[in-house]
Design a protein around this motif. Structure first.
Motif, PDB file in Angstrom:
ATOM      1  N   ILE A 233       0.829  -1.204   0.000  1.00 32.54           N
ATOM      2  CA  ILE A 233       0.000   0.000   0.000  1.00 32.54           C
ATOM      3  C   ILE A 233       0.866   1.258   0.000  1.00 32.54           C
ATOM      4  O   ILE A 233       0.574   2.239  -0.692  1.00 32.54           O
ATOM      5  CB  ILE A 233      -0.972  -0.018   1.200  1.00 32.54           C
TER       6      ILE A 233
ATOM      7  N   SER B 173       0.671   4.020  -2.901  1.00 26.78           N
ATOM      8  CA  SER B 173       0.180   5.362  -2.558  1.00 26.78           C
ATOM      9  C   SER B 173       1.103   6.447  -3.099  1.00 26.78           C
ATOM     10  O   SER B 173       0.758   7.636  -3.053  1.00 26.78           O
ATOM     11  CB  SER B 173       0.023   5.503  -1.041  1.00 26.78           C
TER      12      SER B 173
ATOM     13  N   LEU C 254      -6.916   6.681  -2.393  1.00 30.80           N
ATOM     14  CA  LEU C 254      -7.070   5.264  -2.051  1.00 30.80           C
ATOM     15  C   LEU C 254      -8.142   5.116  -0.978  1.00 30.80           C
ATOM     16  O   LEU C 254      -8.133   5.830   0.032  1.00 30.80           O
ATOM     17  CB  LEU C 254      -5.745   4.686  -1.544  1.00 30.80           C
ATOM     18  N   ASP C 255      -9.067   4.162  -1.164  1.00 33.76           N
ATOM     19  CA  ASP C 255     -10.231   4.083  -0.286  1.00 33.76           C
ATOM     20  C   ASP C 255     -10.352   2.754   0.472  1.00 33.76           C
ATOM     21  O   ASP C 255     -10.807   2.723   1.594  1.00 33.76           O
ATOM     22  CB  ASP C 255     -11.492   4.311  -1.123  1.00 33.76           C
ATOM     23  N   TRP C 256      -9.993   1.623  -0.146  1.00 31.21           N
ATOM     24  CA  TRP C 256     -10.066   0.333   0.546  1.00 31.21           C
ATOM     25  C   TRP C 256      -9.119  -0.680  -0.089  1.00 31.21           C
ATOM     26  O   TRP C 256      -8.610  -0.459  -1.189  1.00 31.21           O
ATOM     27  CB  TRP C 256     -11.503  -0.211   0.543  1.00 31.21           C
ATOM     28  N   PHE C 257      -8.867  -1.779   0.620  1.00 34.26           N
ATOM     29  CA  PHE C 257      -8.082  -2.878   0.054  1.00 34.26           C
ATOM     30  C   PHE C 257      -8.767  -4.202   0.406  1.00 34.26           C
ATOM     31  O   PHE C 257      -9.524  -4.278   1.373  1.00 34.26           O
ATOM     32  CB  PHE C 257      -6.637  -2.859   0.575  1.00 34.26           C
TER      33      PHE C 257
ATOM     34  N   HIS D 180     -10.107  -0.287   5.327  1.00 38.82           N
ATOM     35  CA  HIS D 180     -10.237   1.053   4.778  1.00 38.82           C
ATOM     36  C   HIS D 180      -8.885   1.745   4.773  1.00 38.82           C
ATOM     37  O   HIS D 180      -8.070   1.552   5.673  1.00 38.82           O
ATOM     38  CB  HIS D 180     -11.232   1.878   5.606  1.00 38.82           C
ATOM     39  N   LEU D 181      -8.679   2.585   3.764  1.00 40.77           N
ATOM     40  CA  LEU D 181      -7.445   3.353   3.633  1.00 40.77           C
ATOM     41  C   LEU D 181      -7.767   4.833   3.791  1.00 40.77           C
ATOM     42  O   LEU D 181      -8.816   5.305   3.343  1.00 40.77           O
ATOM     43  CB  LEU D 181      -6.825   3.110   2.253  1.00 40.77           C
TER      44      LEU D 181
ATOM     45  N   GLY E 120      -3.504   7.212   2.279  1.00 38.43           N
ATOM     46  CA  GLY E 120      -2.483   6.253   1.852  1.00 38.43           C
ATOM     47  C   GLY E 120      -2.045   5.302   2.944  1.00 38.43           C
ATOM     48  O   GLY E 120      -1.088   4.555   2.756  1.00 38.43           O
TER      49      GLY E 120
ATOM     50  N   ILE F  17      -3.432   2.461   6.256  1.00 38.90           N
ATOM     51  CA  ILE F  17      -4.536   1.601   6.664  1.00 38.90           C
ATOM     52  C   ILE F  17      -5.210   2.188   7.904  1.00 38.90           C
ATOM     53  O   ILE F  17      -4.604   2.285   8.974  1.00 38.90           O
ATOM     54  CB  ILE F  17      -4.030   0.175   6.958  1.00 38.90           C
TER      55      ILE F  17
ATOM     56  N   ASP G 185      -8.331   1.053   9.163  1.00 35.45           N
ATOM     57  CA  ASP G 185      -8.728  -0.100   9.960  1.00 35.45           C
ATOM     58  C   ASP G 185      -8.708  -1.372   9.118  1.00 35.45           C
ATOM     59  O   ASP G 185      -8.916  -1.327   7.907  1.00 35.45           O
ATOM     60  CB  ASP G 185     -10.102   0.074  10.639  1.00 35.45           C
TER      61      ASP G 185
ATOM     62  N   ALA H 108     -12.417   2.411  14.341  1.00 33.72           N
ATOM     63  CA  ALA H 108     -11.652   1.253  14.808  1.00 33.72           C
ATOM     64  C   ALA H 108     -12.407   0.406  15.828  1.00 33.72           C
ATOM     65  O   ALA H 108     -13.140   0.924  16.669  1.00 33.72           O
ATOM     66  CB  ALA H 108     -10.330   1.712  15.415  1.00 33.72           C
TER      67      ALA H 108
END
Lengths: 69, 69, 69, 69, 69, 69, 69, 69, 69, 69, 69, 69
Positions: G27, G31, G37-40, I48-49, I52, I54, I56, L2
């Protein structure tokens, strides 16, 4: 192309030569009874072994063909 | 054929030539230690690239062989 | 139970009777060579047909067994 | 790298600590009997619970190793 | 090799010849714009049919390439 | 066995007795219209419930049969 | 949030430390070139082995990021 | 039947007898607390082994039941 | 162990720390209302990011617990 | 309902309007040749694009119909 | 059509109206930067809920477009 | 956000109108008993046919909702 309907048949083609040949053989056999064949998708590649060598290749494919109205 | 038991091994055959050749190479190597090989199924086709060309093809296959009683 | 390691083997049991019997036959055959068998999971149920009837049932199962240290 | 053959073994590593530790424990146990280990792939992460807490983590992994010729 | 990052692109290569050729054509086209290509994985094999014969083979592949830092 | 082509049909057999019986019933019905049935594969096991009991078992199976030339 | 469009990129992050670290490294590298960037989502966890130990962890992830209008 | 809503519960039934019996036991237990049970689907068949024999069969099923309004 | 019935619940645990912590948090929350928790299985790892990084980690898990009779 | 057998056909319905309409068109076409249609399941939603707009929607569905005895 | 290469992009289109509208919005946004769009496939349908109602529909689609030579 | 925990319920919404309506109906019914609904995911689209027409659409969805602490 709007509102055409397609039907999907599933067959297994086989060959002693390899993957491409098994697919071609299956399509050739199916084309003797199915008209308007439009596309194919490979679903499974397998085969039988005999004395440690490939006796035949078997490829499961789905065949799409257009229904006539 | 009733009551036979088969065991399944998973291997990766490789080749610089293509899909069919990688499968044949893997089966040839496996047949040196496994007897009564009966069928194979392709699970994954992949390979390494080098300078924009295919350096080797790698095909993961499952091999079924009959257990002796 | 901490830090135990298990190994998983894949076999095909067969029977002329049905699903349960094919699983039992496969496990009985495997238990002759594998010790500490702990669990099984069914992966595939299939079989051969002959004259419109089921000639044998074949059930692919994974077998987990504890490795001895 | 051409024409190498790899074999794939499936194991379950466990640990009371977490995912990474369960994977490391499984690989350490397997490396006592398998040579030329080359890669691993995680297939499943699970574990047992006791009194509402994780008693052990269990990670199923596939291990690829090169067959010697 | 530690801490490298790879990116994965998905393409469809096509050919009138067969599976291997469709893969090679797709990789050749991608290598004109992507550098540091490292591996490929086949995701789907399909094609178009015309007059009961295979007009073109289409193979969907994922391509992994190393990101430069 | 080389160059045979097989076709695959998908059916749902049902029974008030259980899994094996639903498979046998489906194959018996299919064998009235399909010749050269060669193998079956179970795709789904489900059923209807009535007053908290199983009213009928329904098993979806694929049937492979050899095409005559 | 209505009518936003997101694009999804697939990358492989790696680390010599473990799963979480490989994800974070991937990530961090992505980035540098991708904004918003919103989710992974984790798609695959694997790695290379060397002398019976994990040389690097490789985690394939999909990254979602919002397209600017 | 229009506009009914169904809820789906996932349970694991077990038995020392076999697949059908494990499914029936699970449904019997669930029917003590869930009303209007309408269908079931088998998701997984597994079990524990003890001394090389099946100690219990465990079948994971989804249960659909109609919500009352 | 024969004839026990288990129920399966699906939850998403989250954490700002990593995969293991998200799983532990989800199980801790579930254990406040569910008794006789027996096992868990990881189904999905995502998160969620934000800027850039993490924000959570979210891990979807299935929880199996024994039904009391 | 006991001991009925169902057959499953796979078709692709298309429409220039949207998902629901493509499903309805496919079922209408199939109902001209298939009797006792009982249920459908959506397998794939896709379509062709032309000049950046959707030229036709194509929905692959499975159709279950009861076999007459 | 022989020897064309296609690239596949994955996007998420959203809408407050429904599935079809989310797909159309995603394609409209993508067509502002991608030329020669040829087909789409739906991969996932989901959305956010707010006060018990659907706040937005989100449809993940893959887009295939022809690479220019 | 969180350390929140979410629970996932699976339901089937139905409608005589179409896919979107079946989803909306299912969510409306679920929102009468579940609070803090946060997202949904479509798992299966199917329906019953009567006299060659769609009698009802049935969409299986997963619903995520935040657990209160």
């Amino acid at each position: 192309m709007a509102d055409h309907t397609y039907s999907i048949s599933e067959i297994v083609g086989s060959s002693s030569d390899g993957v491409d040949s098994a697919i071609r053989n299956g399509i050739a056999a199916a084309s003797q009874t199915l008209r308007h064949l439009d596309w194919f998708e490979v679903k499974e590649i397998r085969g039988h072994l005999n004395n440690g060598e490939i006796a035949d290749w078997q490829v499961t494919i789905k065949l799409g063909f257009r229904l006539e109205r």
